[in-house]
Write a protein that holds these residues in place. Sequence first.
Motif, short mmCIF file in Angstrom:
data_model
loop_
_atom_site.label_atom_id
_atom_site.label_comp_id
_atom_site.label_asym_id
_atom_site.label_seq_id
_atom_site.Cartn_x
_atom_site.Cartn_y
_atom_site.Cartn_z
N PRO A 1 -0.03 5.17 -9.37
CA PRO A 1 -0.69 5.27 -8.27
C PRO A 1 -1.34 4.14 -7.87
O PRO A 1 -2.05 3.38 -8.75
CB PRO A 1 -1.65 6.55 -8.12
CG PRO A 1 -1.03 7.20 -9.68
CD PRO A 1 -0.56 6.16 -10.63
N ASP A 2 -1.06 3.57 -6.51
CA ASP A 2 -1.87 2.29 -5.74
C ASP A 2 -1.78 1.20 -6.87
O ASP A 2 -2.68 0.60 -6.82
CB ASP A 2 -3.31 3.05 -5.94
CG ASP A 2 -3.61 4.29 -5.06
OD1 ASP A 2 -2.70 4.26 -3.85
OD2 ASP A 2 -4.25 4.85 -5.19
N SER A 3 -0.54 1.00 -7.19
CA SER A 3 -0.23 -0.22 -8.03
C SER A 3 -0.34 -1.49 -7.45
O SER A 3 -0.42 -2.45 -8.01
CB SER A 3 1.02 0.11 -8.93
OG SER A 3 1.99 -0.14 -8.09
N ARG A 4 -0.27 -1.35 -6.23
CA ARG A 4 -0.21 -2.60 -5.50
C ARG A 4 0.85 -3.79 -5.71
O ARG A 4 0.57 -4.77 -6.35
CB ARG A 4 -1.39 -3.42 -5.05
CG ARG A 4 -2.51 -2.41 -4.44
CD ARG A 4 -3.93 -3.24 -4.44
NE ARG A 4 -3.70 -4.27 -3.55
CZ ARG A 4 -3.84 -4.48 -2.32
NH1 ARG A 4 -4.22 -3.52 -1.42
NH2 ARG A 4 -3.84 -5.73 -1.90
N THR B 1 0.66 -1.16 0.02
CA THR B 1 0.02 0.07 0.08
C THR B 1 0.81 1.32 0.11
O THR B 1 0.38 2.27 -0.30
CB THR B 1 -0.93 -0.14 1.25
OG1 THR B 1 -0.34 -0.36 2.24
CG2 THR B 1 -1.97 -1.12 1.01
N GLU C 1 2.58 -5.75 -10.50
CA GLU C 1 1.81 -4.84 -9.87
C GLU C 1 0.34 -5.28 -9.98
O GLU C 1 -0.28 -5.62 -11.13
CB GLU C 1 1.88 -3.70 -10.63
CG GLU C 1 3.15 -2.88 -10.55
CD GLU C 1 3.21 -1.47 -11.47
OE1 GLU C 1 1.97 -1.24 -12.06
OE2 GLU C 1 4.21 -1.08 -11.70
N ASN D 1 3.18 1.81 -2.07
CA ASN D 1 3.33 1.87 -3.69
C ASN D 1 4.93 2.46 -3.87
O ASN D 1 5.22 3.10 -4.66
CB ASN D 1 2.48 3.05 -4.08
CG ASN D 1 2.39 2.96 -5.44
OD1 ASN D 1 2.05 1.84 -6.01
ND2 ASN D 1 2.34 3.97 -6.47
N ARG D 2 5.88 1.52 -3.24
CA ARG D 2 7.19 1.83 -3.42
C ARG D 2 7.94 0.33 -3.57
O ARG D 2 7.59 -0.47 -2.62
CB ARG D 2 7.71 2.56 -2.27
CG ARG D 2 7.15 3.96 -2.31
CD ARG D 2 7.95 4.62 -0.89
NE ARG D 2 7.38 4.15 0.23
CZ ARG D 2 6.40 4.82 1.05
NH1 ARG D 2 5.54 5.82 0.44
NH2 ARG D 2 6.01 4.37 2.02
#
Length: 265
Positions: free
Chosen positions: A137-140, A116, A156, A118-119
Amino acid sequence: MAGITDFPDNSGPHGIDMDWRGHVWVTEEFTNALVELDTTGKLIARYPLPQTSEGPHGLRIGCDGHTVWWTGKANGTVGSFDPRTRTWTVHRLAPDSQPIYLARGPHCAMFFTELTGNRIGRIDTNGLLREYPIPTPDSRPIAVAAGRSDHVWFTEEAGAAYAELDPVTGRITEHRTDVEGAELAGLDFDCFGNLWVQYNQPGLIDRVRPDLTTSRYALPTTAPVGHRIISGPDGSMWFTELAADTVGSITTGCPLPDRLPEPTA
């Protein structure tokens, strides 16, 4: 079947890896501990983590063959444990980062995905932490593996992509799947340097060659919820299907070793 090691009820065994002695290490996510088993699967020791509610999830042995690395999914930590000295080291991340997968990378650094946050994170042998923001963004990000020109690759789940990170420049290149509504899960490399990418949904596995051309394998199960894929000792790619209660394999053409490991029990 060689044997089964029983864990306490509601202990949540999850991450697993083997050290240089053949001892197996497992995270107990729900009881906040690391567990050490001998080569026969017999319990050697259980090591409670130094802080409560870490929620140890992923686990990898460092390239020294001793140090046990784990991700604290519950409260945003990545830590290591040296069983020779019983020394713990804990690195604090953002509380909502949810680190999950771990991989040994170039120069013995440890890489991890922040579900969560995203890194992609990196901790080197000196304990220096670096984090790489993912462009989508928010790629999980889910799974992570090292390969090909010292780049680190990851999936992702929500970004419908597999991606590669150059740890030197920090550049992340995302490769989108053309499958509508896809969610990506596990990934790993075979002996030829091909990247195998598993879909959580639908029931597909892609083989991505070094030139990024792709072959696609449709599984008999249409909604298997693919979860993990690894390169096995027989050269095949082995994978799990969470919703179908199935384990499968794909022959890669990798040559068999001279002999497979002997069973220990």
